[in-house]
Design an enzyme around this catalytic site. Sequence first.
Site, short mmCIF file in Angstrom:
data_model
loop_
_atom_site.label_atom_id
_atom_site.label_comp_id
_atom_site.label_asym_id
_atom_site.label_seq_id
_atom_site.Cartn_x
_atom_site.Cartn_y
_atom_site.Cartn_z
N GLY A 19 0.82 -1.21 0.00
CA GLY A 19 0.00 0.00 0.00
C GLY A 19 0.85 1.25 0.00
O GLY A 19 2.07 1.21 0.13
N LYS A 20 0.19 2.40 -0.12
CA LYS A 20 0.92 3.67 -0.22
C LYS A 20 1.66 4.01 1.07
O LYS A 20 2.81 4.44 1.04
CB LYS A 20 -0.05 4.78 -0.62
CG LYS A 20 -0.56 4.63 -2.05
CD LYS A 20 -1.54 5.72 -2.42
CE LYS A 20 -2.02 5.55 -3.86
NZ LYS A 20 -3.02 6.58 -4.25
N HIS A 26 -10.36 13.29 3.32
CA HIS A 26 -9.37 12.29 2.92
C HIS A 26 -9.60 11.85 1.47
O HIS A 26 -10.65 12.12 0.88
CB HIS A 26 -9.45 11.06 3.83
CG HIS A 26 -8.79 11.26 5.16
ND1 HIS A 26 -9.40 11.94 6.19
CD2 HIS A 26 -7.57 10.87 5.63
CE1 HIS A 26 -8.58 11.96 7.25
NE2 HIS A 26 -7.47 11.32 6.92
N LYS A 41 -10.17 5.81 1.20
CA LYS A 41 -10.19 5.55 2.65
C LYS A 41 -11.48 4.83 3.01
O LYS A 41 -12.57 5.24 2.61
CB LYS A 41 -10.07 6.86 3.43
CG LYS A 41 -9.98 6.65 4.94
CD LYS A 41 -9.63 7.95 5.64
CE LYS A 41 -9.60 7.77 7.15
NZ LYS A 41 -8.61 6.75 7.60
#
Length: 255
Positions: free
Chosen positions: A12-13, A145, A149
């Site tokens: 993931g980031k 966000h 998310k």
Amino acid sequence: MTIKVIIAGFKGKMGSTAVEMVKGDAALSLAALVDPFATETEVDGVPVFKTKEEVASLEADVWVDFTTPKFTYENTRFALENGFAPVVGTTGFTPEEIEELTALSAEKGLGGLIAPNFAIGAILLMQFAAQAAKYFPNLEIIELHHDKKKDAPSGTAVKTAELISQVRQSQTQGAADEEELIAGARGAAFDGFRIHSVRLPGLVAHQEVIFGAQGEGLTIRHDSYDRISFMGGVNLGIKEVVKRSQLVYGLEHLL
């Protein structure tokens, strides 16, 4: 002697950014990488695994978790039960789960950190907002966000609300006969005030707390434009949990 780190959710980031942070710090070393979507068996000499069970017997000090809310509670229990001090950036824990994990960490004599936000500026926002709420009890929280998310409101917004509620004079805001023409228009209710969640592409992590009083207003805002803003807090968390014997909830406890 370096601190040996396992990173879960490294595809993931946030996880991939954490990998680069650890690689760039001579005081830290990567012991393993874990991700169910991994197709490789190693990255730059670091072993890669698909499941947490495969690293149970590994020699490591810290488990960094950037997975998903669905798995993070069990992952944190796993880390503590196998001698890894957890540093967890995934949100979505219930108060009961945090209490259970804190008790387990104390039983195991392991430090740990569950942090709704690793950005130092976000921690300061929470503290400033709690100070302001003593004098401005009328407020609303807006968190913004990226659109990938999964949980809402964000862990940062919930933590901010909890800190505010500890010092704020409890009251219900808005008109007594207020009516939502569209369900949810006023946001989520928390101790008499509201929390609003925005999800849009192009955003990273942002939050503002808006206070209102007769004839004046106050807005406190924090913006993370890049995930690198979280790495200072992750780095601090890794280095601090190995010195401690109980898990804490919130990076502010390590500052």
